[in-house]
Design a protein around this motif. Structure first.
Motif, PDB file in Angstrom:
ATOM      1  N   ARG A   1      -6.966   3.721 -10.401  1.00  0.00           N
ATOM      2  CA  ARG A   1      -6.279   4.906 -10.923  1.00  0.00           C
ATOM      3  C   ARG A   1      -4.895   4.505 -11.461  1.00  0.00           C
ATOM      4  N   ARG A   2      -4.202   3.659 -10.681  1.00  0.00           N
ATOM      5  CA  ARG A   2      -2.865   3.207 -11.114  1.00  0.00           C
ATOM      6  C   ARG A   2      -2.948   2.443 -12.430  1.00  0.00           C
TER       7      ARG A   2
ATOM      8  N   GLN B   1      -7.956  -2.802  -0.375  1.00  0.00           N
ATOM      9  CA  GLN B   1      -8.080  -1.350  -0.260  1.00  0.00           C
ATOM     10  C   GLN B   1      -9.474  -0.961  -0.712  1.00  0.00           C
TER      11      GLN B   1
ATOM     12  N   THR C   1     -10.350   1.950  -1.684  1.00  0.00           N
ATOM     13  CA  THR C   1     -10.329   3.188  -2.465  1.00  0.00           C
ATOM     14  C   THR C   1     -10.247   2.870  -3.959  1.00  0.00           C
ATOM     15  N   ARG C   2     -10.233   3.951  -4.750  1.00  0.00           N
ATOM     16  CA  ARG C   2     -10.118   3.754  -6.201  1.00  0.00           C
ATOM     17  C   ARG C   2      -8.666   3.863  -6.658  1.00  0.00           C
ATOM     18  N   GLU C   3      -7.739   3.886  -5.700  1.00  0.00           N
ATOM     19  CA  GLU C   3      -6.325   4.035  -6.018  1.00  0.00           C
ATOM     20  C   GLU C   3      -5.822   2.943  -6.987  1.00  0.00           C
TER      21      GLU C   3
ATOM     22  N   CYS D   1       0.820  -1.220   0.000  1.00  0.00           N
ATOM     23  CA  CYS D   1       0.000   0.000   0.000  1.00  0.00           C
ATOM     24  C   CYS D   1       0.849   1.264   0.000  1.00  0.00           C
TER      25      CYS D   1
END
Lengths: 196, 541
Positions: free
Chosen positions: B364-365, B357, B359-361, B329
């Protein structure tokens, strides 16, 4: 066996191969075509849809050169480069021939060809030929295309250019053809947008 | 039997722990016509006995294995062992294939020597056993010398015989264990043993050879290469099994033993990482020497630990799990995108992050990854291109820093990557599955301009690491004669992708993912979309 430095042999072999490869593809026509490696297997194919797989024909190129014993006794870098240039020229000839053969087969198959039947090249014929072509306008406003002709054709193209400038009707036809191609290109580009 | 072979086995045995030599011990029993009833190498159930076997004369035997590489069992160790020895000697064997009450002969096995004091203590122990428990049998021992003889005898059957294979074995064995695995030679060794007709000694043979060759890398604690080595072995074994219609139970057990090694090497890698690299600086020695591959190496590490986190059978404790999650993370990545071969590591990280996780991380990656490939290979200047997955990290770094290294002989210069990609098509589909309509709309025009490449394998057996002569280099063009709409893409993305991989691997997505980290060219569109379904069950479409 004579005394040998195998690692040096390999390094020179690789260097000469790279030199020949680069020189053989050094003509304006061949250098414009991107080269890719086939890393695994012996065949390649183009997939245009889920069910449509077109196998590409891979052409082997073989070139021979001869060296006399007398020549070998005087061998030096100049001699090796001269021989490598000979080999590269033969490869270039084979690859060019294969390219035109492939284009000939493809245009025969698709019907996208114009044959003047031995008559001289005219602007009418040029417009007819180009109107059949797939043309992009990414790199040039005049169209991304290459015309391959023998050097003797240069004066003919110059004359056709002059004729085009002097004949407004012909110029309009040319512009209209190019505009049509540009519209086709725009349509293709629009089709790249995802809708819905 | 060649003395080189004996020497190799001897060196290996003197560096192996009990789990490392257990499979070879079991194989040597099989070679001597014993029937194996129980083997703890792939079960937590020990019952004080690592291996239970029936000898050719019908005698029931229980073995307790101990690892004393290069050493000996001392009297203090013997005292510590007594509870286990009591269980070995006195606890009766309950097994469906054994009649209740059948007496067994207990054996203590060690790859070290047994100290004379201990031999005297064992004699005293046996006297008390015969006095107090008339039904129990006395403890017997197998020490280094006898164990070596057993392995030499079984190696006569198992060891590959070809000259070229022998040469490759010696070359790999002579390689520096603090460097990369000579992958070509190693794959040739595996392939030379696993080609030809079916043999039930083929998988144990490559396992034995791999274990011996691994000792060099174990000596340098080079666990990344060891994970690679055992993963290549596992996939080669799976492909070998896939060649035969009938799955033999024995082969399944051989395969489980290899999986045990894959996981144990992965755990060693994780332990090393968590204990020795507490600061987020992943350097071996010197930034001057390692800067060229520093950033992609971080991503490779993230790939392997992500794969470990995605494996439900990986025996991670809570502390390890938390440590790995923190790493995945919080590890900051940049400048890692040197070539497309790194994409499987990015995908492993994406799937792991998506699992823990909220989140939308991760999404996004992934979108940035697709965009980076399209931007880099969409430029005409070859200096910006990302070479394909067939090139190793070493090849790519040598090419990228050719001026500094004065190395101008890279094949990458002859291999144009303009508007070509191996992974962007599949990454795009993964984004479609997550309903990123606007992102996909932005990417789609560039995706349609690209040629999407993969190596089409003729069958699932060819999924192994050996280059396949009958493979086809497939170049996919996207038809733009008609305009696509979002529904077309969601329909395509929702379809079940069937990867061309051996059946055995269909139930082992962890192994398939791990393999693709090391051989990224095997991760084609169907493999990615299938793995996506395995690791992320809740995607939109």
């Amino acid at each position: 066996m004579l005394p040998r430095i195998a690692s040096l042999d390999r390094e020179f072999s690789e260097a000469i191969q790279n030199y020949v490869r680069a020189r053989a593809r050094g003509t304006q026509l061949l250098s414009e075509i991107k080269a890719h490696m086939i890393h695994e297997g012996r065949d390649s194919a183009i997939r245009r849809s889920t069910n449509e797989l077109e196998h590409a024909r891979i052409q082997e190129s073989i070139v021979e050169t001869t060296m006399s014993f007398e020549e070998i006794d005087d061998v030096d870098l100049d001699y090796v480069i001269k021989k490598a240039n000979e080999i590269a020229a033969k490869f270039e000839e084979q690859m060019s021939r294969h390219l035109f053969q492939t284009m000939d087969e493809a245009t025969q198959k698709t019907g996208l060809r114009a044959d003047a039947g031995g008559k001289p090249l005219t602007n009418d014929l040029l417009i007819e030929m180009l109107s059949k072509m797939h043309m992009d306008f990414e790199k040039s406003q005049a169209g991304d295309m290459s015309i391959v002709a023998s050097p003797q054709m240069m004066p003919v193209f110059e004359r056709l250019g002059r004729e085009m400038e002097e004949n407004p009707a012909m110029k309009r036809r040319w512009d209209s053809m190019i505009e049509e191609k540009r519209n086709e290109f725009r349509e293709r580009e629009i089709n790249r947008n995802l809708v819905g | 039997m060649s003395s080189e072979r004996e020497k190799l086995i001897e060196i290996w045995l003197d560096s192996a722990g009990e789990r490392q030599y257990q499979f070879a011990f079991r194989n040597s029993l099989l070679t001597a016509s014993y029937t194996i009833l129980h083997d703890t190498s792939h079960t937590a159930l020990e019952l004080g006995k690592d291996v239970i076997a029936v000898a050719p004369n019908g005698e029931l035997i229980a073995y307790q294995l101990k690892g004393n590489p290069g050493g000996r069992i001392t009297i203090s160790q013997w005292h510590e062992l007594i509870p286990q020895i009591n269980a070995l000697v006195h606890q009766p064997i309950f097994h469906p294939a054994v009649k209740n009450g059948t007496p067994h002969t207990p054996f203590l096995v060690t790859n070290g020597e047994i100290h004379e004091d201990v031999l005297a203590a064992i004699a005293a122990y046996n006297s008390s056993v015969s006095a107090n428990s008339p039904k129990a049998r006395g403890l017997r021992t197998i020490a280094r010398g006898q164990l070596l003889r057993m392995f030499f005898d079984s190696a006569d059957t198992l060891w590959p015989a070809g000259i070229q294979t022998q040469r490759n074995i010696l070359n790999v064995y002579a390689a520096a264990g603090n460097d990369e695995l000579p992958i070509r030679e190693f794959v040739e060794i595996l392939s030379s043993v696993l080609r030809g007709k079916y043999s039930d000694t083929a998988i144990p043979a490559v396992h034995l050879v791999t274990a011996i060759l691994a000792s060099n890398w174990i000596g340098h604690e080079n666990y990344f290469e060891l994970v690679k080595m055992y993963t290549l072995l596992a996939i080669s074994a799976a492909c070998y099994q896939a060649r035969w219609k009938r799955q033999r139970a024995k082969d399944k057990r051989f395969f489980d033993e290899i999986m045990f090694d894959v996981r144990s090497q992965t755990l060693s890698f994780i332990d090393d990482l968590l204990n020795n690299y507490k600061r987020p600086v992943f350097l071996n020695r010197d930034a001057f020497n390692e800067f060229g591959y520093y950033h992609p190496r971080k991503k490779m590490i993230a790939g392997v630990i992500s794969a470990a986190l995605l494996d439900r059978d990986m025996p991670l404790n809570q502390q390890q799990r938390d440590g790995l999650r923190d790493l995945v993370c919080n590890m900051k990545h940049s400048k890692f995108m040197l070539w497309e071969g790194i994409v499987p590591c990015c995908l492993a990280e994406f799937w792991a992050l998506s699992n823990f996780q909220g989140t939308r991380e991760p999404d996004r990656r992934l979108a940035i990854l697709a965009n980076d490939i399209l931007n880099s290979n969409g430029q005409e200047n070859p200096d910006y291109h990302l070479p394909g997955p067939y090139y190793s990290l070493g090849d790519v770094v040598r090419w990228k820093y050719k001026t500094l290294l004065q190395n101008f002989r890279s094949n990458i210069d002859q291999d144009d990557h303009y508007r070509r990609s191996w992974f962007v098509d599949a990454i795009f589909m993964v984004l479609v599955r997550r309903n990123y309509k606007q992102t996909c709309k932005l990417l789609w025009p560039s995706v349609t301009r690209f040629t999407h490449i993969r190596t089409q394998l003729p069958d699932s057996v060819s999924f192994g690491p050996m280059p396949c002569e009958n493979a086809i280099s497939e170049e996919k063009l996207i038809d733009t004669r008609t305009q696509k709409n979002w529904d077309d893409l969601t329909k395509e993305a929702s379809e079940t992708a069937t990867p061309e991989i051996p059946t055995e691997l269909l139930s082992r997505p962890f192994l398939t993912l791990l393999y693709c980290l090391f051989l990224p060219q095997r991760m084609d569109r169907n493999v990615i979309l299938w793995l996506d379904r395995q690791f992320c069950k809740s995607s939109w479409y």
